[in-house]
Design an enzyme around this catalytic site. Structure first.
Site, PDB file in Angstrom:
ATOM      1  N   LYS A 218      -9.136  -4.442  11.800  1.00  0.00           N
ATOM      2  CA  LYS A 218     -10.309  -4.025  11.013  1.00  0.00           C
ATOM      3  C   LYS A 218     -11.586  -3.904  11.848  1.00  0.00           C
ATOM      4  CE  LYS A 218      -8.699  -5.205   6.412  1.00  0.00           C
ATOM      5  NZ  LYS A 218      -8.955  -5.869   5.135  1.00  0.00           N
TER       6      LYS A 218
ATOM      7  N   SER B 284       0.814  -1.223   0.000  1.00  0.00           N
ATOM      8  CA  SER B 284       0.000   0.000   0.000  1.00  0.00           C
ATOM      9  C   SER B 284       0.850   1.277   0.000  1.00  0.00           C
ATOM     10  CB  SER B 284      -0.961   0.009   1.191  1.00  0.00           C
ATOM     11  OG  SER B 284      -1.993  -0.926   0.978  1.00  0.00           O
TER      12      SER B 284
ATOM     13  N   ASP C 213     -12.882  -2.618   0.691  1.00  0.00           N
ATOM     14  CA  ASP C 213     -12.602  -3.968   0.161  1.00  0.00           C
ATOM     15  C   ASP C 213     -13.786  -4.462  -0.669  1.00  0.00           C
ATOM     16  OD1 ASP C 213     -10.073  -4.269   1.292  1.00  0.00           O
ATOM     17  OD2 ASP C 213     -10.840  -5.161   3.141  1.00  0.00           O
TER      18      ASP C 213
HETATM   19  P1  NAP Z   1      -7.848 -12.800   8.752  1.00  0.00           P
HETATM   20  O1  NAP Z   1      -9.060 -12.114   9.259  1.00  0.00           O
HETATM   21  O2  NAP Z   1      -6.672 -12.987   9.649  1.00  0.00           O
HETATM   22  O3  NAP Z   1      -8.320 -14.251   8.201  1.00  0.00           O
HETATM   23  C1  NAP Z   1      -7.388 -15.203   7.752  1.00  0.00           C
HETATM   24  C2  NAP Z   1      -8.111 -16.363   7.076  1.00  0.00           C
HETATM   25  O4  NAP Z   1      -7.136 -17.260   6.512  1.00  0.00           O
HETATM   26  C3  NAP Z   1      -8.965 -17.203   8.030  1.00  0.00           C
HETATM   27  O5  NAP Z   1     -10.091 -17.665   7.349  1.00  0.00           O
HETATM   28  C4  NAP Z   1      -8.006 -18.368   8.368  1.00  0.00           C
HETATM   29  O6  NAP Z   1      -8.667 -19.544   8.753  1.00  0.00           O
HETATM   30  C5  NAP Z   1      -7.362 -18.561   7.020  1.00  0.00           C
HETATM   31  N1  NAP Z   1      -6.080 -19.274   7.111  1.00  0.00           N
HETATM   32  C6  NAP Z   1      -4.894 -18.804   7.565  1.00  0.00           C
HETATM   33  N2  NAP Z   1      -3.939 -19.744   7.478  1.00  0.00           N
HETATM   34  C7  NAP Z   1      -4.534 -20.843   6.928  1.00  0.00           C
HETATM   35  C8  NAP Z   1      -4.075 -22.148   6.576  1.00  0.00           C
HETATM   36  N3  NAP Z   1      -2.789 -22.516   6.759  1.00  0.00           N
HETATM   37  N4  NAP Z   1      -4.956 -23.014   6.024  1.00  0.00           N
HETATM   38  C9  NAP Z   1      -6.251 -22.666   5.840  1.00  0.00           C
HETATM   39  N5  NAP Z   1      -6.742 -21.449   6.155  1.00  0.00           N
HETATM   40  C10 NAP Z   1      -5.889 -20.553   6.692  1.00  0.00           C
HETATM   41  O7  NAP Z   1      -7.289 -12.064   7.453  1.00  0.00           O
HETATM   42  P2  NAP Z   1      -8.109 -11.241   6.349  1.00  0.00           P
HETATM   43  O8  NAP Z   1      -8.135  -9.810   6.706  1.00  0.00           O
HETATM   44  O9  NAP Z   1      -9.393 -11.923   6.113  1.00  0.00           O
HETATM   45  O10 NAP Z   1      -7.155 -11.382   5.079  1.00  0.00           O
HETATM   46  C11 NAP Z   1      -6.996 -12.623   4.395  1.00  0.00           C
HETATM   47  C12 NAP Z   1      -5.986 -12.452   3.258  1.00  0.00           C
HETATM   48  O11 NAP Z   1      -6.537 -11.601   2.273  1.00  0.00           O
HETATM   49  C13 NAP Z   1      -4.666 -11.821   3.682  1.00  0.00           C
HETATM   50  O12 NAP Z   1      -3.608 -12.479   3.032  1.00  0.00           O
HETATM   51  C14 NAP Z   1      -4.770 -10.401   3.189  1.00  0.00           C
HETATM   52  O13 NAP Z   1      -3.526  -9.847   2.866  1.00  0.00           O
HETATM   53  C15 NAP Z   1      -5.616 -10.576   1.952  1.00  0.00           C
HETATM   54  N6  NAP Z   1      -6.372  -9.362   1.604  1.00  0.00           N
HETATM   55  C16 NAP Z   1      -6.042  -8.764   0.422  1.00  0.00           C
HETATM   56  C17 NAP Z   1      -6.736  -7.632   0.035  1.00  0.00           C
HETATM   57  C18 NAP Z   1      -6.383  -7.010  -1.253  1.00  0.00           C
HETATM   58  O14 NAP Z   1      -6.700  -5.839  -1.447  1.00  0.00           O
HETATM   59  N7  NAP Z   1      -5.753  -7.711  -2.170  1.00  0.00           N
HETATM   60  C19 NAP Z   1      -7.741  -7.085   0.832  1.00  0.00           C
HETATM   61  C20 NAP Z   1      -8.046  -7.732   2.040  1.00  0.00           C
HETATM   62  C21 NAP Z   1      -7.336  -8.867   2.406  1.00  0.00           C
HETATM   63  P3  NAP Z   1      -8.954 -19.873  10.319  1.00  0.00           P
HETATM   64  O15 NAP Z   1     -10.156 -19.053  10.702  1.00  0.00           O
HETATM   65  O16 NAP Z   1      -9.235 -21.339  10.295  1.00  0.00           O
HETATM   66  O17 NAP Z   1      -7.727 -19.498  11.079  1.00  0.00           O
END
Ligand code: NAP
Length: 284
Positions: A66, A17, A102
């Protein structure tokens, strides 16, 4: 004096970002700067309250803040309220305003990269149940998806998401015990699986994406694949989908469009998308 914007997260070093937004400011000749600030959970609220007097007009908020971003705000947009998470704060007239870009970032990237892949009437599979998954599920239902299945490693979180976001939605929202992509026209990875530095765990007997419980044979030509994770050269899922000729939206596409929406809120100007795309692909 330079006007400031921030990224608030913990950690923040890996985020693109700052390079993306600073490229946008440069492209428009603006004397603005975007800084990454690592802030621990117990310091978040105090830090945010102190930002306006330090010259900050806005901030993006990422993992793990968030939800806290909603709580600290004086005004919360209807979208952020419905999603239950905010990724954008704006400081104006002594008030803190929270929004969630998002949602629009995901939808705009989808419309751009997969025209005809509009979620209306579609069946979708969403992997993950964190903040990003909530934004995606909300967006899909708001756009008239017919059926949305949510799979998560810890199934209780998928069920909680469904219970919260399913109310009043037109389409069917269900938690899935296993991620079955066969009937899904749209598959979205909203977990953090596939990030740089992780072992790919691709190939072998599984021939697929072990942590996502998907096999490469699940990918079909008509499908649209969205991966919110961004990674130079593409995540394993993105690389495989592109190789097979599937329509594909990657994490950079979504990052640029959510960033563009935040940029427009802070500056009142249209975001220079090409500069942001270039900036996002470079490290600071
Ligand atoms: P978060 O709230 O921490 O959620 C993480 C998610 O990933 C949970 O569902 C978790 O499952 C799952 N997870 C993590 N490690 C895993 C594994 N080894 N196997 C299976 N599931 C796993 O994070 P978030 O904010 O939702 O973000 C998720 C991803 O999206 C991040 O990488 C972030 O950088 C990306 N993102 C990108 C954008 C963009 O603009 N491109 C925007 C938003 C987010 P559990 O609940 O089982 O732990």
């Amino acid at each position: 004096v330079t006007t400031l914007c921030a990224l608030l997260g913990f950690p923040v070093e890996h985020s693109r970002s700052p390079s993306m937004h600073n490229a946008a400011f440069r492209a428009l000749g603006m004397d603005w700067r975007y800084e990454a600030i690592a802030v621990e959970p117990d310091r978040f609220q105090a830090l945010v309250h102190g930002l306006p007097e330090r010259g900050f007009v806005g901030a993006n908020v990422t993992i793990p803040h968030k939800l806290r971003a909603l709580e600290v705000a004086d005004d919360v947009s209807a979208t952020a309220r419905a999603v239950g998470a905010a990724n954008t704060l704006s400081f104006s007239g002594g008030r803190i305003v929270a929004d969630n870009t998002d949602v629009t970032g995901f939808l705009t990237a989808l419309a751009e990269r997969a025209p005809g892949g509009a979620p209306a009437g579609m069946k979708a599979l969403v992997l993950g149940a964190g903040g990003a998954a909530r934004a995606v599920v909300y967006a899909l239902l708001a756009e008239g998806a017919e059926r949305v299945l949510v799979w998560n490693r810890h199934p209780d979180r998928a069920r909680a998401l469904v219970a919260e976001l399913g109310h009043g939605a037109g389409g069917r929202l269900e938690a899935a015990a296993e991620p079955d992509p066969r009937a899904a026209g749209l598959v979205v990875n909203a977990t953090s699986v596939g990030m740089e530095g992780e072992s790919d765990d691709f190939g072998g007997a599984m021939r697929g994406f072990k942590d996502l419980r998907l096999s490469v044979d699940d990918l079909r030509e008509q499908q649209v694949i969205v991966d919110l994770v961004y990674r130079d050269g593409g995540t394993p899922l993105v690389r495989e989908a592109r190789m097979r000729g599937l329509r594909c939206v990657d994490g950079f596409d979504v990052l640029v469009h959510q960033g563009a929406a935040s940029f427009a809120q802070w500056t009142g100007r249209a975001a220079p998308l090409e500069a942001m795309r270039d900036g996002a692909r470079k490290r600071n």
